[in-house]
Design an enzyme around this catalytic site. Structure first.
Site, PDB file in Angstrom:
ATOM      1  N   LYS A 164      58.927 -65.304 -15.986  1.00 12.67           N
ATOM      2  CA  LYS A 164      58.849 -64.883 -17.393  1.00 12.67           C
ATOM      3  C   LYS A 164      58.507 -66.071 -18.290  1.00 12.67           C
ATOM      4  O   LYS A 164      57.666 -65.978 -19.180  1.00 12.67           O
ATOM      5  CB  LYS A 164      60.172 -64.246 -17.831  1.00 12.67           C
ATOM      6  CG  LYS A 164      60.463 -62.905 -17.187  1.00 12.67           C
ATOM      7  CD  LYS A 164      59.445 -61.842 -17.618  1.00 12.67           C
ATOM      8  CE  LYS A 164      59.599 -60.549 -16.853  1.00 12.67           C
ATOM      9  NZ  LYS A 164      58.483 -59.626 -17.023  1.00 12.67           N
ATOM     10  N   SER A 182      62.171 -61.584 -21.354  1.00 14.87           N
ATOM     11  CA  SER A 182      63.587 -61.278 -21.128  1.00 14.87           C
ATOM     12  C   SER A 182      64.461 -62.344 -21.767  1.00 14.87           C
ATOM     13  O   SER A 182      64.067 -63.517 -21.859  1.00 14.87           O
ATOM     14  CB  SER A 182      63.829 -61.255 -19.610  1.00 14.87           C
ATOM     15  OG  SER A 182      65.203 -61.272 -19.346  1.00 14.87           O
ATOM     16  N   ALA A 183      65.676 -61.936 -22.123  1.00 15.32           N
ATOM     17  CA  ALA A 183      66.652 -62.901 -22.643  1.00 15.32           C
ATOM     18  C   ALA A 183      67.018 -63.934 -21.582  1.00 15.32           C
ATOM     19  O   ALA A 183      67.619 -64.961 -21.912  1.00 15.32           O
ATOM     20  CB  ALA A 183      67.903 -62.172 -23.100  1.00 15.32           C
ATOM     21  N   LEU A 191      74.903 -53.586 -14.223  1.00 11.48           N
ATOM     22  CA  LEU A 191      76.176 -52.910 -14.498  1.00 11.48           C
ATOM     23  C   LEU A 191      76.052 -51.398 -14.728  1.00 11.48           C
ATOM     24  O   LEU A 191      76.741 -50.611 -14.063  1.00 11.48           O
ATOM     25  CB  LEU A 191      76.848 -53.586 -15.711  1.00 11.48           C
ATOM     26  CG  LEU A 191      78.182 -52.999 -16.132  1.00 11.48           C
ATOM     27  CD1 LEU A 191      79.214 -53.079 -15.015  1.00 11.48           C
ATOM     28  CD2 LEU A 191      78.710 -53.733 -17.373  1.00 11.48           C
ATOM     29  N   TYR A 211      62.775 -65.220 -10.821  1.00 16.87           N
ATOM     30  CA  TYR A 211      62.374 -64.141 -11.740  1.00 16.87           C
ATOM     31  C   TYR A 211      62.255 -64.678 -13.166  1.00 16.87           C
ATOM     32  O   TYR A 211      61.235 -64.493 -13.836  1.00 16.87           O
ATOM     33  CB  TYR A 211      63.391 -62.989 -11.684  1.00 16.87           C
ATOM     34  CG  TYR A 211      63.257 -62.049 -12.858  1.00 16.87           C
ATOM     35  CD1 TYR A 211      62.164 -61.197 -12.974  1.00 16.87           C
ATOM     36  CD2 TYR A 211      64.213 -62.037 -13.884  1.00 16.87           C
ATOM     37  CE1 TYR A 211      62.026 -60.351 -14.076  1.00 16.87           C
ATOM     38  CE2 TYR A 211      64.085 -61.191 -14.978  1.00 16.87           C
ATOM     39  CZ  TYR A 211      62.997 -60.355 -15.072  1.00 16.87           C
ATOM     40  OH  TYR A 211      62.851 -59.527 -16.160  1.00 16.87           O
ATOM     41  N   LYS A 218      61.500 -57.309 -10.940  1.00 16.75           N
ATOM     42  CA  LYS A 218      62.540 -57.713 -11.891  1.00 16.75           C
ATOM     43  C   LYS A 218      63.921 -57.984 -11.294  1.00 16.75           C
ATOM     44  O   LYS A 218      64.871 -58.220 -12.038  1.00 16.75           O
ATOM     45  CB  LYS A 218      62.674 -56.641 -12.962  1.00 16.75           C
ATOM     46  CG  LYS A 218      63.135 -55.292 -12.409  1.00 16.75           C
ATOM     47  CD  LYS A 218      63.574 -54.333 -13.508  1.00 16.75           C
ATOM     48  CE  LYS A 218      64.059 -53.026 -12.927  1.00 16.75           C
ATOM     49  NZ  LYS A 218      64.585 -52.102 -13.906  1.00 16.75           N
ATOM     50  N   PRO A 224      78.026 -65.555  -9.029  1.00 20.37           N
ATOM     51  CA  PRO A 224      77.422 -66.866  -9.300  1.00 20.37           C
ATOM     52  C   PRO A 224      76.253 -66.744 -10.288  1.00 20.37           C
ATOM     53  O   PRO A 224      75.455 -65.810 -10.194  1.00 20.37           O
ATOM     54  CB  PRO A 224      76.910 -67.335  -7.931  1.00 20.37           C
ATOM     55  CG  PRO A 224      77.672 -66.528  -6.937  1.00 20.37           C
ATOM     56  CD  PRO A 224      78.016 -65.231  -7.591  1.00 20.37           C
TER      57      PRO A 224
END
Ligand code: NAD
Ligand code: UD1
Length: 332
Positions: free
Chosen positions: A152, A124-125, A199, A148, A84, A292
């Protein structure tokens, strides 16, 4: 009901195993520990006071999957296993395509052979790329910006093609927004070995004095305070979404996509300040250049999951911050 969980000792998988056991499901789990540790198995048992069968191995191993389906009467599968890390996927694309696509194809072929056609898939979003507007709905255009994300989207397409070929399948594609937090016991959570890319794991390590200072990637985004906005969702809420999805696919046929998010957007500084307040700890930060590929803001319209699956996130940003730190303090 017996649920096969791939990648079940990982971050989201372990929390979902807890909720499946709490909800009375039997589970059979596979993981190759490429990104998790064997002790998670005991932690899941400790939290739930329930036992389950575990297989150490690779989801790409067809013979092992056949053995598991032969030894267990599996009713449905939740497929978490995969790599991921976005940055690594750019430098090692073949590793990502091989593992994420191969594991899924091997799993689907085996499920077909054993006539098990009920699947919940971790998407995933990231498949929304740079969304044209906010909040993001499931019918928005799909695109990706890294290998990645491409795995998905490819897997989503494979699943949609599979359903077209055979309407006996029942598939829920869950598009996660930004999962953070940990189980309130502090026994399971997210603790990357390397320097974290995401984060919350980074904030936690700065608070814990393992890292010196958080780099806030840009404060000139088109958001309320200039820092990037995301839809953070507590991993326990996310896991409960899987229980609702399993209940739904066990009693239906079809394929559908669902956003799992809270619908609320918080900025980097919102998260840092809330973390400091609820945990009474300092998190040093400095503003640096943009990363980026990052987008200004991303948050879900999660009404479809509420209407169809009967699921809604309940925990707030304070819970996420408190539980994330509690886990790291207990696992120093
Ligand atoms: P994770 O890395 O903590 O868990 C994945 C687990 O799968 C790990 O325990 C790893 O050892 C295992 N695994 C990987 N490849 C395997 C293989 N071939 N055979 C057996 N086991 C294998 O990740 P996570 O955060 O729990 O994510 C779970 C799923 O959700 C992944 O598919 C991920 O892409 C997806 N997802 C995660 C996030 C997120 O922010 N965490 C967001 C969107 C989607
Ligand atoms: C990242 C992935 C995305 C994945 C999602 C959930 C990238 C480019 N995208 O998204 O594919 O689906 O995680 O796992 O990696 N930030 C900082 N400092 C940091 C880390 C992050 O300021 O040290 C900022 C980012 O600029 C962003 C926000 O925090 O605005 C959230 O970042 P992150 O946790 O990496 O998640 P996403 O970028 O949403």
């Amino acid at each position: 009901m017996k649920i096969f969980v791939t990648g079940g000792t990982g971050y989201i998988g372990s929390h979902t195993c807890v909720e499946l056991l709490n909800a009375g499901y039997e589970i059979v789990v596979i993981d190759n520990f490429s990104n998790s540790k064997p002790e998670v198995i005991e932690k899941i048992k400790e939290i739930t006071e329930k036992d389950f069968k575990f297989y150490e191995g690779d989801v790409c191993d067809k013979e092992l999957l056949k053995k598991i389906f032969t030894e267990n009467n599996i009713d449905a599968v939740i497929h978490f296993a995969g790599y991921k890390a976005v940055g690594e996927s750019v430098s090692k694309p073949l590793k990502y395509y091989r593992n994420n696509i191969d594991s899924t194809l091997t799993l689907l072929e085996t499920m077909n052979e054993f006539n098990c056609k009920k699947l919940v898939f971790s998407s995933s979003a990231t498949v929304y790329g740079k969304p044209k507007s906010l909040p993001i709905k499931e019918d928005f255009d799909l695109s990706t910006t890294n290998p990645y994300g491409s795995t998905k989207l490819m897997i989503e397409d494979i699943l949609r093609d599979l359903y077209i070929s055979d309407n006996e399948w029942s598939i829920a594609i869950l598009r996660y927004f930004n999962p953070i937090g940990a189980h309130k016991s502090g026994l399971i959570g997210e603790n990357p070995n390397d320097i974290p890319n995401n984060l919350m794991p980074y904030i936690v390590k700065v608070a814990n004095k393992e890292l010196e200072c958080l780099n806030v990637f840009g404060n000139d985004y088109d958001t309320h305070d200039g820092t990037g906005v995301r839809d953070y969702i507590h991993v326990v809420d996310l896991s409960l979404g899987h229980i609702k999805a399993i209940e739904y696919i066990l009693n239906s046929k079809g394929i559908d996509e669902y956003n799992l998010g809270t619908g609320n957007g918080y900025s980097v500084l919102d998260l840092v300040k809330t973390f400091m307040k609820v945990n009474d700890v300092e998190v040093k930060y400095k503003i640096t250049d943009r990363r980026p590929g990052d987008i200004d803001a991303c948050y879900a319209d999660a009404s479809k999951a509420q209407e169809i699956l009967g699921w809604k996130a309940k925990l707030g940003i304070e819970d996420m911050c408190r539980d994330a730190y509690n886990f790291i303090k207990k696992n120093k």
